[in-house]
Design an enzyme around this catalytic site. Structure first.
Site, short mmCIF file in Angstrom:
data_model
loop_
_atom_site.label_atom_id
_atom_site.label_comp_id
_atom_site.label_asym_id
_atom_site.label_seq_id
_atom_site.Cartn_x
_atom_site.Cartn_y
_atom_site.Cartn_z
N PRO A 2 13.57 36.88 19.70
CA PRO A 2 13.80 37.54 18.46
C PRO A 2 13.07 36.87 17.29
CG PRO A 2 15.86 37.05 19.61
CD PRO A 2 14.74 36.58 20.43
N GLU A 3 12.15 37.56 16.74
CA GLU A 3 11.62 37.15 15.43
C GLU A 3 12.37 38.00 14.42
OE1 GLU A 3 7.39 36.75 15.06
OE2 GLU A 3 7.15 36.49 17.21
#
Length: 272
Positions: A2-3
């Site tokens: 997850p960015e």
DNA sequence: ATTGGAACCTGGTGGC
DNA sequence: TGCCACCAGGTTCCAA
């Protein structure tokens, strides 16, 4: 992991089901995340309601009044909503149940994520020194240019430094540098204001586009409903080592920067 | 003050 | 199949 787009997608997915719902139970199946979960303190969330869900960088903050809980998804984490009593999946480490019979589960195979219960989330050590939000007006060309002046670190590491700007991870750093025509190893103090402006615009646009598509799923990212994102179909350089540049056909090259895979086109991204 | 590297973990992939 | 090395959306911490 997850960015920022994946975290934002997660936030949007969980918020409607949880806002103003009362916590009826908190279960810690495995407290050994990046930092050990304070199991005892987590029980004090029971009886509180989630007043809001906000995002700061890649951290999600669930405001429950006098206490809050902070979630970071690390490299492999995801949050899902499940009906109460649903079968656990492997690596479901934390479960928070609500009075609408919905549960929030933190699943994280690598356990680089965290679950922190605290009274003042924004003042927590992990959040206190975070830089500006990339999608906010505070992230603008002169800000970046100023931050580039006193240093010699390469520009890729600078934009991935969360004390400068939060939320830009490896995928989107690669993409934004390509879109800006900037070689990732360029010393940041070599950039001019025009390049800083391009980089600012491209970081914002690539993050916005990824959010629109529900984020990037390479392996295991899923949203709150367990569905993947679709931005990986839009990636121009990340994961395309030795494939032709979409602009000029030159084969994309890889260098490792701080141990992270960095893909670029040496023709479209000349060193300044 | 900066910067590079190790560390924290599991799981998937590709080579032999 | 099995074993092994290596790789992965992050970030902190420590030593040079």
């Amino acid at each position: 992991m997850p960015e920022l787009p994946e975290v934002e997608t997660t936030k949007r997915g969980v918020t409607p089901a949880l806002e103003n719902k009362k916590i009826t139970n908190v279960l810690i199946n495995n407290p050994n995340l990046r930092w050990p979960i304070d199991t005892k303190l987590s029980q004090k969330l029971i009886g509180q309601s989630v007043l809001s869900v906000t995002r700061r960088g890649k951290y999600l903050i669930f405001d429950c009044g006098f206490l809050s809980f902070i979630v970071h998804l690390g490299m492999s984490g995801s949050l899902r909503l499940t009906p109460k009593g649903a079968t656990y999946k492997k690596h479901d480490h934390v479960e928070v149940c609500f009075d609408n019979n919905i549960c929030l589960r933190l699943n994280d195979p690598r356990r680089f994520g965290c679950f922190i219960v605290t009274d003042l989330p924004l003042e927590h050590k992990l959040l206190a020194k975070l830089g500006v939000e990339p999608l906010s007006p505070s992230f603008y060309a002169n800000y970046l240019f100023e931050r580039c002046q006193k240093r010699t670190v390469n520009i890729k590491q600078l934009i991935m430094n969360s004390e400068v700007v939060v939320g830009v991870g490896n995928i989107y750093a690669n993409e934004a540098l390509f879109l800006s025509g900037i070689h990732p190893l360029t010393s940041c103090n070599q950039l001019n204001k025009v390049q800083c402006l391009a980089l600012i615009r491209n970081i914002k646009s690539v993050l916005r586009a990824a959010i629109k598509q529900g984020g990037t799923t390479l392996k295991d990212f899923t949203n709150a409903q367990g569905k993947p994102g679709y931005f990986q179909q839009t990636l121009l350089v990340y994961g395309r080592k030795d494939l032709p540049c979409v602009e000029c056909g030159t084969l994309l090259r890889e260098v490792r920067i701080n141990g992270r895979s960095t893909i670029f086109c040496e023709y479209c991204q000349p060193m300044s």
